[in-house]
Scaffold this motif. Structure first.
Motif, PDB file in Angstrom:
ATOM      1  N   ASP A  96      32.203 -51.104 -64.969  1.00 19.62           N
ATOM      2  CA  ASP A  96      33.385 -50.332 -64.598  1.00 19.62           C
ATOM      3  C   ASP A  96      33.963 -49.558 -65.774  1.00 19.62           C
ATOM      4  N   GLN A  97      33.699 -50.011 -66.990  1.00 23.45           N
ATOM      5  CA  GLN A  97      34.175 -49.304 -68.174  1.00 23.45           C
ATOM      6  C   GLN A  97      33.138 -48.315 -68.712  1.00 23.45           C
ATOM      7  N   GLY A  98      32.019 -48.204 -68.020  1.00 22.70           N
ATOM      8  CA  GLY A  98      30.992 -47.264 -68.457  1.00 22.70           C
ATOM      9  C   GLY A  98      30.122 -47.797 -69.586  1.00 22.70           C
ATOM     10  N   GLN A  99      30.188 -49.084 -69.837  1.00 20.94           N
ATOM     11  CA  GLN A  99      29.369 -49.720 -70.866  1.00 20.94           C
ATOM     12  C   GLN A  99      28.073 -50.211 -70.212  1.00 20.94           C
ATOM     13  N   TYR A 100      27.258 -49.251 -69.802  1.00 13.34           N
ATOM     14  CA  TYR A 100      26.093 -49.554 -68.969  1.00 13.34           C
ATOM     15  C   TYR A 100      25.050 -50.447 -69.642  1.00 13.34           C
ATOM     16  N   PRO A 101      24.691 -50.214 -70.904  1.00 13.77           N
ATOM     17  CA  PRO A 101      23.699 -51.116 -71.514  1.00 13.77           C
ATOM     18  C   PRO A 101      24.171 -52.574 -71.554  1.00 13.77           C
ATOM     19  N   GLN A 102      25.462 -52.786 -71.883  1.00 10.78           N
ATOM     20  CA  GLN A 102      25.982 -54.146 -71.898  1.00 10.78           C
ATOM     21  C   GLN A 102      25.985 -54.745 -70.495  1.00 10.78           C
ATOM     22  N   ALA A 103      26.313 -53.935 -69.507  1.00  8.94           N
ATOM     23  CA  ALA A 103      26.313 -54.424 -68.126  1.00  8.94           C
ATOM     24  C   ALA A 103      24.917 -54.873 -67.723  1.00  8.94           C
ATOM     25  N   ILE A 104      23.920 -54.052 -68.008  1.00  7.10           N
ATOM     26  CA  ILE A 104      22.533 -54.384 -67.642  1.00  7.10           C
ATOM     27  C   ILE A 104      22.091 -55.686 -68.318  1.00  7.10           C
ATOM     28  N   GLU A 105      22.344 -55.790 -69.616  1.00  3.43           N
ATOM     29  CA  GLU A 105      21.920 -56.990 -70.340  1.00  3.43           C
ATOM     30  C   GLU A 105      22.644 -58.240 -69.825  1.00  3.43           C
ATOM     31  N   THR A 106      23.901 -58.088 -69.469  1.00  2.00           N
ATOM     32  CA  THR A 106      24.659 -59.233 -68.984  1.00  2.00           C
ATOM     33  C   THR A 106      24.231 -59.614 -67.573  1.00  2.00           C
ATOM     34  N   TRP A 107      23.859 -58.609 -66.740  1.00  2.00           N
ATOM     35  CA  TRP A 107      23.314 -58.949 -65.407  1.00  2.00           C
ATOM     36  C   TRP A 107      22.036 -59.759 -65.574  1.00  2.00           C
ATOM     37  N   LYS A 108      21.218 -59.390 -66.572  1.00  2.00           N
ATOM     38  CA  LYS A 108      19.978 -60.144 -66.806  1.00  2.00           C
ATOM     39  C   LYS A 108      20.293 -61.592 -67.162  1.00  2.00           C
ATOM     40  N   LEU A 109      21.327 -61.787 -67.972  1.00  2.00           N
ATOM     41  CA  LEU A 109      21.743 -63.152 -68.311  1.00  2.00           C
ATOM     42  C   LEU A 109      22.282 -63.878 -67.082  1.00  2.00           C
ATOM     43  N   ALA A 110      22.973 -63.162 -66.226  1.00  3.19           N
ATOM     44  CA  ALA A 110      23.480 -63.771 -64.986  1.00  3.19           C
ATOM     45  C   ALA A 110      22.314 -64.285 -64.139  1.00  3.19           C
ATOM     46  N   LYS A 111      21.212 -63.541 -64.093  1.00  5.33           N
ATOM     47  CA  LYS A 111      20.037 -63.998 -63.347  1.00  5.33           C
ATOM     48  C   LYS A 111      19.514 -65.325 -63.908  1.00  5.33           C
ATOM     49  N   VAL A 112      19.519 -65.430 -65.227  1.00  6.32           N
ATOM     50  CA  VAL A 112      19.022 -66.644 -65.880  1.00  6.32           C
ATOM     51  C   VAL A 112      19.936 -67.829 -65.579  1.00  6.32           C
ATOM     52  N   HIS A 113      21.237 -67.597 -65.641  1.00  4.65           N
ATOM     53  CA  HIS A 113      22.191 -68.694 -65.503  1.00  4.65           C
ATOM     54  C   HIS A 113      22.586 -68.994 -64.055  1.00  4.65           C
ATOM     55  N   MET A 114      22.191 -68.126 -63.137  1.00  6.08           N
ATOM     56  CA  MET A 114      22.442 -68.358 -61.706  1.00  6.08           C
ATOM     57  C   MET A 114      21.155 -68.067 -60.943  1.00  6.08           C
ATOM     58  N   PRO A 115      20.125 -68.873 -61.157  1.00  5.82           N
ATOM     59  CA  PRO A 115      18.815 -68.557 -60.577  1.00  5.82           C
ATOM     60  C   PRO A 115      18.782 -68.534 -59.049  1.00  5.82           C
ATOM     61  N   ASP A 116      19.714 -69.200 -58.408  1.00  3.50           N
ATOM     62  CA  ASP A 116      19.708 -69.246 -56.942  1.00  3.50           C
ATOM     63  C   ASP A 116      20.621 -68.204 -56.309  1.00  3.50           C
ATOM     64  N   TRP A 117      21.209 -67.369 -57.116  1.00  5.90           N
ATOM     65  CA  TRP A 117      22.169 -66.396 -56.606  1.00  5.90           C
ATOM     66  C   TRP A 117      21.534 -65.019 -56.596  1.00  5.90           C
ATOM     67  N   ASP A 118      21.686 -64.287 -55.491  1.00  3.59           N
ATOM     68  CA  ASP A 118      21.011 -62.999 -55.307  1.00  3.59           C
ATOM     69  C   ASP A 118      21.746 -61.810 -55.923  1.00  3.59           C
ATOM     70  N   TRP A 119      23.054 -61.927 -56.100  1.00  8.47           N
ATOM     71  CA  TRP A 119      23.834 -60.752 -56.498  1.00  8.47           C
ATOM     72  C   TRP A 119      23.424 -60.120 -57.823  1.00  8.47           C
ATOM     73  N   PRO A 120      23.030 -60.883 -58.836  1.00  8.43           N
ATOM     74  CA  PRO A 120      22.586 -60.192 -60.056  1.00  8.43           C
ATOM     75  C   PRO A 120      21.401 -59.256 -59.803  1.00  8.43           C
ATOM     76  N   TYR A 121      20.501 -59.650 -58.919  1.00  9.46           N
ATOM     77  CA  TYR A 121      19.369 -58.785 -58.572  1.00  9.46           C
ATOM     78  C   TYR A 121      19.865 -57.513 -57.884  1.00  9.46           C
ATOM     79  N   VAL A 122      20.791 -57.684 -56.944  1.00  8.09           N
ATOM     80  CA  VAL A 122      21.338 -56.542 -56.206  1.00  8.09           C
ATOM     81  C   VAL A 122      22.027 -55.583 -57.166  1.00  8.09           C
ATOM     82  N   HIS A 123      22.863 -56.134 -58.043  1.00  3.11           N
ATOM     83  CA  HIS A 123      23.581 -55.279 -58.995  1.00  3.11           C
ATOM     84  C   HIS A 123      22.623 -54.577 -59.947  1.00  3.11           C
ATOM     85  N   LEU A 124      21.653 -55.299 -60.466  1.00  3.97           N
ATOM     86  CA  LEU A 124      20.683 -54.672 -61.366  1.00  3.97           C
ATOM     87  C   LEU A 124      19.922 -53.553 -60.659  1.00  3.97           C
TER      88      LEU A 124
END
Length: 160
Positions: A96-124
């Motif tokens: 939302d702040q336009g910090q796209y590289p940080q958002a992408i990298e953090t979504w990747k971490l969300a996938k790792v830390h929430m392996p059963d949750w689909d939303w990080p995949y959708v957002h990425l």
């Protein structure tokens, strides 16, 4: 003459509706602001509580104070590096702040830390698409379809 009165009545009705929406919005912001103030006190009393920092970050999001929200989510992650939802919300704040590289990298971490949750995949997938990184977007959709092969909506989103 009757038509004119109806137009004035409709215009007045619209104005009253808009005023009511504004009043509700202001009240909501005040409640959210009070909530943030209370949570600041909770965090001071329990600085090692990741959930408190996370809740404070959400409260800051409610009042659109993204810099403080980011700080709160980062602190929640520092306190508990396995707290997947903090990565999720932090990613959205970065986006939302336009910090796209940080958002992408953090979504990747969300996938790792929430392996059963689909939303990080959708957002990425969506974010890669918005950035014109179509191959990476397709890869994320395919990974999600691999996890949820019987969800027709995912196949539609991918274009199958």
């Amino acid at each position: 003459m009757r038509l004119r009165r109806w137009r004035l009545g409709a215009g007045l009705l619209i104005l009253v509706c808009l005023l009511m929406v504004l009043i509700v919005r202001v009240a909501t912001l005040r409640v959210a602001s009070v909530k943030a103030g209370v949570l600041v006190q909770v965090v001071r009393m329990a600085p090692d509580n990741a959930v408190a920092h996370f809740a404070l970050g959400q409260a800051y999001c409610d009042v659109n104070d993204l810099p403080h929200a980011i700080e709160s989510f980062q602190t929640a992650i520092q306190v508990n590096p396995e707290y997947g939802k903090a990565y999720d919300w932090l990613s959205q704040c970065y986006w939302d702040q336009g910090q796209y590289p940080q958002a992408i990298e953090t979504w990747k971490l969300a996938k790792v830390h929430m392996p059963d949750w689909d939303w990080p995949y959708v957002h990425l997938a969506s974010d890669y698409n918005d950035l014109g990184r179509y191959e990476e977007s397709i890869t994320e959709w395919k990974q999600l379809i691999g996890r949820e092969p019987n969800t027709a909506g995912l196949h539609v989103l991918l274009g199958n």
